[in-house]
Design a protein around this motif. Structure first.
Motif, PDB file in Angstrom:
ATOM      1  N   SER A 135     -18.041  31.867 -43.185  1.00  7.44           N
ATOM      2  CA  SER A 135     -17.811  32.278 -41.809  1.00  7.44           C
ATOM      3  C   SER A 135     -18.882  31.687 -40.896  1.00  7.44           C
ATOM      4  O   SER A 135     -19.997  31.405 -41.303  1.00  7.44           O
ATOM      5  N   VAL A 136     -18.497  31.492 -39.653  1.00  2.00           N
ATOM      6  CA  VAL A 136     -19.399  30.913 -38.668  1.00  2.00           C
ATOM      7  C   VAL A 136     -19.722  31.985 -37.631  1.00  2.00           C
ATOM      8  O   VAL A 136     -18.834  32.662 -37.123  1.00  2.00           O
ATOM      9  N   ASN A 137     -21.001  32.154 -37.327  1.00  4.74           N
ATOM     10  CA  ASN A 137     -21.428  33.110 -36.321  1.00  4.74           C
ATOM     11  C   ASN A 137     -21.359  32.431 -34.962  1.00  4.74           C
ATOM     12  O   ASN A 137     -22.047  31.447 -34.720  1.00  4.74           O
ATOM     13  N   LYS A 138     -20.544  32.952 -34.081  1.00  6.78           N
ATOM     14  CA  LYS A 138     -20.343  32.318 -32.785  1.00  6.78           C
ATOM     15  C   LYS A 138     -20.992  33.100 -31.646  1.00  6.78           C
ATOM     16  O   LYS A 138     -20.672  32.896 -30.485  1.00  6.78           O
ATOM     17  N   LYS A 139     -21.922  33.988 -31.969  1.00  9.15           N
ATOM     18  CA  LYS A 139     -22.594  34.758 -30.927  1.00  9.15           C
ATOM     19  C   LYS A 139     -23.269  33.853 -29.909  1.00  9.15           C
ATOM     20  O   LYS A 139     -23.317  34.167 -28.726  1.00  9.15           O
ATOM     21  N   GLU A 140     -23.794  32.724 -30.376  1.00  8.94           N
ATOM     22  CA  GLU A 140     -24.521  31.817 -29.501  1.00  8.94           C
ATOM     23  C   GLU A 140     -23.638  31.233 -28.400  1.00  8.94           C
ATOM     24  O   GLU A 140     -24.141  30.702 -27.424  1.00  8.94           O
ATOM     25  N   GLU A 141     -22.335  31.308 -28.575  1.00  8.46           N
ATOM     26  CA  GLU A 141     -21.421  30.748 -27.586  1.00  8.46           C
ATOM     27  C   GLU A 141     -21.248  31.671 -26.380  1.00  8.46           C
ATOM     28  O   GLU A 141     -20.648  31.274 -25.387  1.00  8.46           O
ATOM     29  N   PHE A 142     -21.779  32.887 -26.454  1.00 11.50           N
ATOM     30  CA  PHE A 142     -21.724  33.817 -25.331  1.00 11.50           C
ATOM     31  C   PHE A 142     -23.023  33.742 -24.556  1.00 11.50           C
ATOM     32  O   PHE A 142     -24.076  33.429 -25.115  1.00 11.50           O
TER      33      PHE A 142
ATOM     34  N   GLN B 108     -25.168  38.678 -25.005  1.00 15.93           N
ATOM     35  CA  GLN B 108     -25.856  38.833 -26.283  1.00 15.93           C
ATOM     36  C   GLN B 108     -26.861  39.986 -26.229  1.00 15.93           C
ATOM     37  O   GLN B 108     -26.933  40.801 -27.147  1.00 15.93           O
TER      38      GLN B 108
END
Length: 114
Positions: free
Chosen positions: A2-9, A14
């Motif tokens: 799985s890829v953590n996409k929190k950084e895209e927000f 965040q």
């Protein structure tokens, strides 16, 4: 994997998410309230107030400290914790702004959603 996409927000989302996660447990809310009422609190006193084991309280304190909501000093076997008021006020302001932004989109007339 799985890829953590929190950084895209954006950073505000965040930060608000981390705050929400930190206060998402009733024990952490009770800890914050206890510290605020006493202005500073030794961990043992917090354990006396909550129906939790020392280790559990320590874990909740760690979570609150990691996000910066509380500060703490260890002096021998005693730990003293205080609320980090500037950080708490920043989280409060971010939450207020977020919810005010949501209300901007509230329909002026009553509509059924689903």
């Amino acid at each position: 994997m799985s890829v953590n996409k929190k950084e895209e927000f954006d950073e505000t989302f965040q930060t608000l998410s981390l705050f929400a996660k930190a206060i998402s447990h009733p024990a952490r809310i009770a800890i914050l309230q206890t510290i605020a009422q006493r202005e500073a609190c030794i961990c043992g006193e917090i354990v006396d107030v909550l129906p939790l084991a020392q280790a559990t309280v320590s874990q909740h304190l760690k979570e609150l400290k990691e996000i910066g909501l509380i500060t703490g000093e260890v002096e021998g076997k005693k730990s003293c914790y205080c609320i980090n008021w500037p950080v708490l006020e920043e989280f409060q302001e971010n939450a207020k702004d977020f919810f005010a932004g949501l209300k901007k989109h509230k329909p002026r007339t009553k509509r059924n959603c689903c």
